[in-house]
Design a protein around this motif. Sequence first.
Motif, PDB file in Angstrom:
ATOM      1  N   PRO A 195      18.374  12.072   6.357  1.00 46.68           N
ATOM      2  CA  PRO A 195      17.475  11.104   7.003  1.00 46.68           C
ATOM      3  C   PRO A 195      16.044  11.227   6.468  1.00 46.68           C
ATOM      4  O   PRO A 195      15.558  12.330   6.222  1.00 46.68           O
ATOM      5  CB  PRO A 195      17.555  11.489   8.484  1.00 46.68           C
ATOM      6  CG  PRO A 195      18.856  12.200   8.620  1.00 46.68           C
ATOM      7  CD  PRO A 195      19.064  12.932   7.330  1.00 46.68           C
ATOM      8  N   LYS A 196      15.407  10.100   6.306  1.00 52.48           N
ATOM      9  CA  LYS A 196      14.067  10.078   5.727  1.00 52.48           C
ATOM     10  C   LYS A 196      13.078   9.413   6.675  1.00 52.48           C
ATOM     11  O   LYS A 196      13.437   8.498   7.422  1.00 52.48           O
ATOM     12  CB  LYS A 196      14.079   9.330   4.389  1.00 52.48           C
ATOM     13  CG  LYS A 196      14.895  10.033   3.306  1.00 52.48           C
ATOM     14  CD  LYS A 196      14.912   9.228   2.027  1.00 52.48           C
ATOM     15  CE  LYS A 196      15.573  10.017   0.908  1.00 52.48           C
ATOM     16  NZ  LYS A 196      16.980  10.328   1.207  1.00 52.48           N
ATOM     17  N   PRO A 197      11.826   9.838   6.613  1.00 55.37           N
ATOM     18  CA  PRO A 197      10.796   9.167   7.417  1.00 55.37           C
ATOM     19  C   PRO A 197      10.492   7.788   6.849  1.00 55.37           C
ATOM     20  O   PRO A 197      10.732   7.508   5.671  1.00 55.37           O
ATOM     21  CB  PRO A 197       9.589  10.094   7.278  1.00 55.37           C
ATOM     22  CG  PRO A 197       9.776  10.721   5.928  1.00 55.37           C
ATOM     23  CD  PRO A 197      11.263  10.912   5.786  1.00 55.37           C
ATOM     24  N   THR A 198       9.969   6.921   7.691  1.00 54.24           N
ATOM     25  CA  THR A 198       9.483   5.625   7.214  1.00 54.24           C
ATOM     26  C   THR A 198       8.092   5.811   6.612  1.00 54.24           C
ATOM     27  O   THR A 198       7.232   6.476   7.203  1.00 54.24           O
ATOM     28  CB  THR A 198       9.410   4.606   8.364  1.00 54.24           C
ATOM     29  OG1 THR A 198      10.737   4.406   8.868  1.00 54.24           O
ATOM     30  CG2 THR A 198       8.848   3.273   7.886  1.00 54.24           C
ATOM     31  N   ILE A 199       7.885   5.256   5.443  1.00 54.27           N
ATOM     32  CA  ILE A 199       6.580   5.326   4.777  1.00 54.27           C
ATOM     33  C   ILE A 199       5.825   4.038   5.095  1.00 54.27           C
ATOM     34  O   ILE A 199       6.273   2.947   4.725  1.00 54.27           O
ATOM     35  CB  ILE A 199       6.729   5.491   3.251  1.00 54.27           C
ATOM     36  CG1 ILE A 199       7.755   6.596   2.906  1.00 54.27           C
ATOM     37  CG2 ILE A 199       5.375   5.762   2.626  1.00 54.27           C
ATOM     38  CD1 ILE A 199       7.402   7.963   3.422  1.00 54.27           C
ATOM     39  N   VAL A 200       4.709   4.160   5.790  1.00 51.47           N
ATOM     40  CA  VAL A 200       3.881   3.003   6.135  1.00 51.47           C
ATOM     41  C   VAL A 200       2.660   3.023   5.223  1.00 51.47           C
ATOM     42  O   VAL A 200       1.865   3.972   5.241  1.00 51.47           O
ATOM     43  CB  VAL A 200       3.464   3.021   7.613  1.00 51.47           C
ATOM     44  CG1 VAL A 200       2.516   1.862   7.925  1.00 51.47           C
ATOM     45  CG2 VAL A 200       4.702   2.943   8.510  1.00 51.47           C
ATOM     46  N   LEU A 201       2.514   1.979   4.404  1.00 49.98           N
ATOM     47  CA  LEU A 201       1.469   1.876   3.387  1.00 49.98           C
ATOM     48  C   LEU A 201       0.394   0.904   3.846  1.00 49.98           C
ATOM     49  O   LEU A 201       0.695  -0.226   4.243  1.00 49.98           O
ATOM     50  CB  LEU A 201       2.075   1.389   2.068  1.00 49.98           C
ATOM     51  CG  LEU A 201       3.258   2.203   1.528  1.00 49.98           C
ATOM     52  CD1 LEU A 201       3.925   1.457   0.381  1.00 49.98           C
ATOM     53  CD2 LEU A 201       2.801   3.584   1.076  1.00 49.98           C
ATOM     54  N   VAL A 202      -0.867   1.318   3.755  1.00 51.64           N
ATOM     55  CA  VAL A 202      -1.981   0.499   4.228  1.00 51.64           C
ATOM     56  C   VAL A 202      -2.975   0.293   3.087  1.00 51.64           C
ATOM     57  O   VAL A 202      -3.614   1.254   2.632  1.00 51.64           O
ATOM     58  CB  VAL A 202      -2.688   1.153   5.436  1.00 51.64           C
ATOM     59  CG1 VAL A 202      -3.780   0.232   5.981  1.00 51.64           C
ATOM     60  CG2 VAL A 202      -1.685   1.505   6.534  1.00 51.64           C
ATOM     61  N   HIS A 203      -3.104  -0.945   2.633  1.00 55.28           N
ATOM     62  CA  HIS A 203      -4.041  -1.236   1.536  1.00 55.28           C
ATOM     63  C   HIS A 203      -5.469  -1.315   2.054  1.00 55.28           C
ATOM     64  O   HIS A 203      -5.727  -1.354   3.260  1.00 55.28           O
ATOM     65  CB  HIS A 203      -3.641  -2.535   0.827  1.00 55.28           C
ATOM     66  CG  HIS A 203      -3.830  -3.769   1.659  1.00 55.28           C
ATOM     67  ND1 HIS A 203      -5.051  -4.403   1.807  1.00 55.28           N
ATOM     68  CD2 HIS A 203      -2.942  -4.503   2.384  1.00 55.28           C
ATOM     69  CE1 HIS A 203      -4.913  -5.466   2.569  1.00 55.28           C
ATOM     70  NE2 HIS A 203      -3.645  -5.548   2.950  1.00 55.28           N
ATOM     71  N   GLY A 204      -6.401  -1.369   1.122  1.00 56.26           N
ATOM     72  CA  GLY A 204      -7.809  -1.437   1.473  1.00 56.26           C
ATOM     73  C   GLY A 204      -8.419  -2.794   1.197  1.00 56.26           C
ATOM     74  O   GLY A 204      -7.728  -3.801   1.063  1.00 56.26           O
ATOM     75  N   ALA A 205      -9.752  -2.811   1.121  1.00 57.67           N
ATOM     76  CA  ALA A 205     -10.491  -4.050   0.887  1.00 57.67           C
ATOM     77  C   ALA A 205     -10.262  -4.542  -0.540  1.00 57.67           C
ATOM     78  O   ALA A 205      -9.978  -3.760  -1.451  1.00 57.67           O
ATOM     79  CB  ALA A 205     -11.981  -3.821   1.116  1.00 57.67           C
ATOM     80  N   PHE A 206     -10.365  -5.850  -0.719  1.00 49.71           N
ATOM     81  CA  PHE A 206     -10.265  -6.529  -2.017  1.00 49.71           C
ATOM     82  C   PHE A 206      -8.854  -6.444  -2.611  1.00 49.71           C
ATOM     83  O   PHE A 206      -8.661  -6.657  -3.804  1.00 49.71           O
ATOM     84  CB  PHE A 206     -11.282  -5.971  -3.013  1.00 49.71           C
ATOM     85  CG  PHE A 206     -12.642  -5.741  -2.428  1.00 49.71           C
ATOM     86  CD1 PHE A 206     -13.358  -6.796  -1.883  1.00 49.71           C
ATOM     87  CD2 PHE A 206     -13.195  -4.470  -2.382  1.00 49.71           C
ATOM     88  CE1 PHE A 206     -14.617  -6.591  -1.317  1.00 49.71           C
ATOM     89  CE2 PHE A 206     -14.449  -4.252  -1.826  1.00 49.71           C
ATOM     90  CZ  PHE A 206     -15.159  -5.311  -1.293  1.00 49.71           C
ATOM     91  N   ALA A 207      -7.862  -6.118  -1.779  1.00 49.83           N
ATOM     92  CA  ALA A 207      -6.475  -5.975  -2.236  1.00 49.83           C
ATOM     93  C   ALA A 207      -5.546  -6.562  -1.183  1.00 49.83           C
ATOM     94  O   ALA A 207      -5.990  -7.074  -0.156  1.00 49.83           O
ATOM     95  CB  ALA A 207      -6.153  -4.507  -2.489  1.00 49.83           C
ATOM     96  N   ASP A 208      -4.243  -6.488  -1.438  1.00 44.67           N
ATOM     97  CA  ASP A 208      -3.253  -6.890  -0.445  1.00 44.67           C
ATOM     98  C   ASP A 208      -2.045  -5.971  -0.571  1.00 44.67           C
ATOM     99  O   ASP A 208      -2.046  -5.030  -1.359  1.00 44.67           O
ATOM    100  CB  ASP A 208      -2.871  -8.367  -0.573  1.00 44.67           C
ATOM    101  CG  ASP A 208      -2.250  -8.718  -1.918  1.00 44.67           C
ATOM    102  OD1 ASP A 208      -1.692  -7.819  -2.584  1.00 44.67           O
ATOM    103  OD2 ASP A 208      -2.311  -9.906  -2.300  1.00 44.67           O
TER     104      ASP A 208
END
Length: 289
Positions: free
Chosen positions: A65-78
């Motif tokens: 079993p693996k954790p969920t990876i939650v990715l959060v971008h920054g400004a000027f990106a998506d």
Amino acid sequence: MWPFCGNTRKNPPRLAQPPPTRWTTGPAVDTAPALCLPAALSVAALFATLAPAAAGAEDSDLRGPKPTIVLVHGAFADASSWAEVTQRLQRHGFPVRAVANPLRGLAPDAEAVRQVVDSVSGPVILVGHSYGGALISHAAAGEKDVKALVYIAAFAPAVGESALELSAGGKLGPDTTTTIGNDVYLRPDRFHEVFAADLPRRTTAQLAAAQRPVDAGALSAKATAAAWQQIPSWYLIAKQDNAIPAGSQRAMAARAHSHTTEVNASHAVSLSRPEATYATILNAVRGTR
């Protein structure tokens, strides 16, 4: 007026003297993939064409079993800025959520991230790039399922600090940005220099055209939470970052007692060095199993 316009400091901010770092600093990663894109390539197709690194066999310590990876971008990106990293994670069986960061302000943006975290069942590794680092520091506060924070050339503010303060000495400012209404953009002619100097200019021209602006007050908002004080963290320092000086990144990582790796990369490290970004996330997964 955008708050950067009043910033005249030339040196990175002085942070409180950190206690001795508990973690072993990882090795620098030096090999960057070559990127070559056709001139007619649309921005929508851009990230799908970046050649992934060869996939190796999954390490035995990542099975199960693996954790969920939650990715959060920054400004000027998506969220598409995580495309190469997402591909690597999914190839090894990780569930991934790439947040559509609203970029409307520190409090509402952090709440949007928290809602995504709360929607996930099971353990979460929370990853932030740039301004996204300030958001994960807020969103993870009090979240028992967040097992690690991963900062990718990101802000890790203490309570009372802003992203604006922590970027002092970099090239973000009135000479490199423009404001339309209440939205701040990087100037297209300075995007390559400030954000992604290690990517081809044709690539950065397309990124500049498709950039998402940040609310003028978001980067000057003071942090009210610092989850890195309670949750173990990993930090990938981009040594050639012109947006957040490497010295500031090192100081934030040391203060947070982060497991730290340095890489020769621009601020757009998730695009130019996806393998190093992926490796940092894997280190966080291994360190919290």
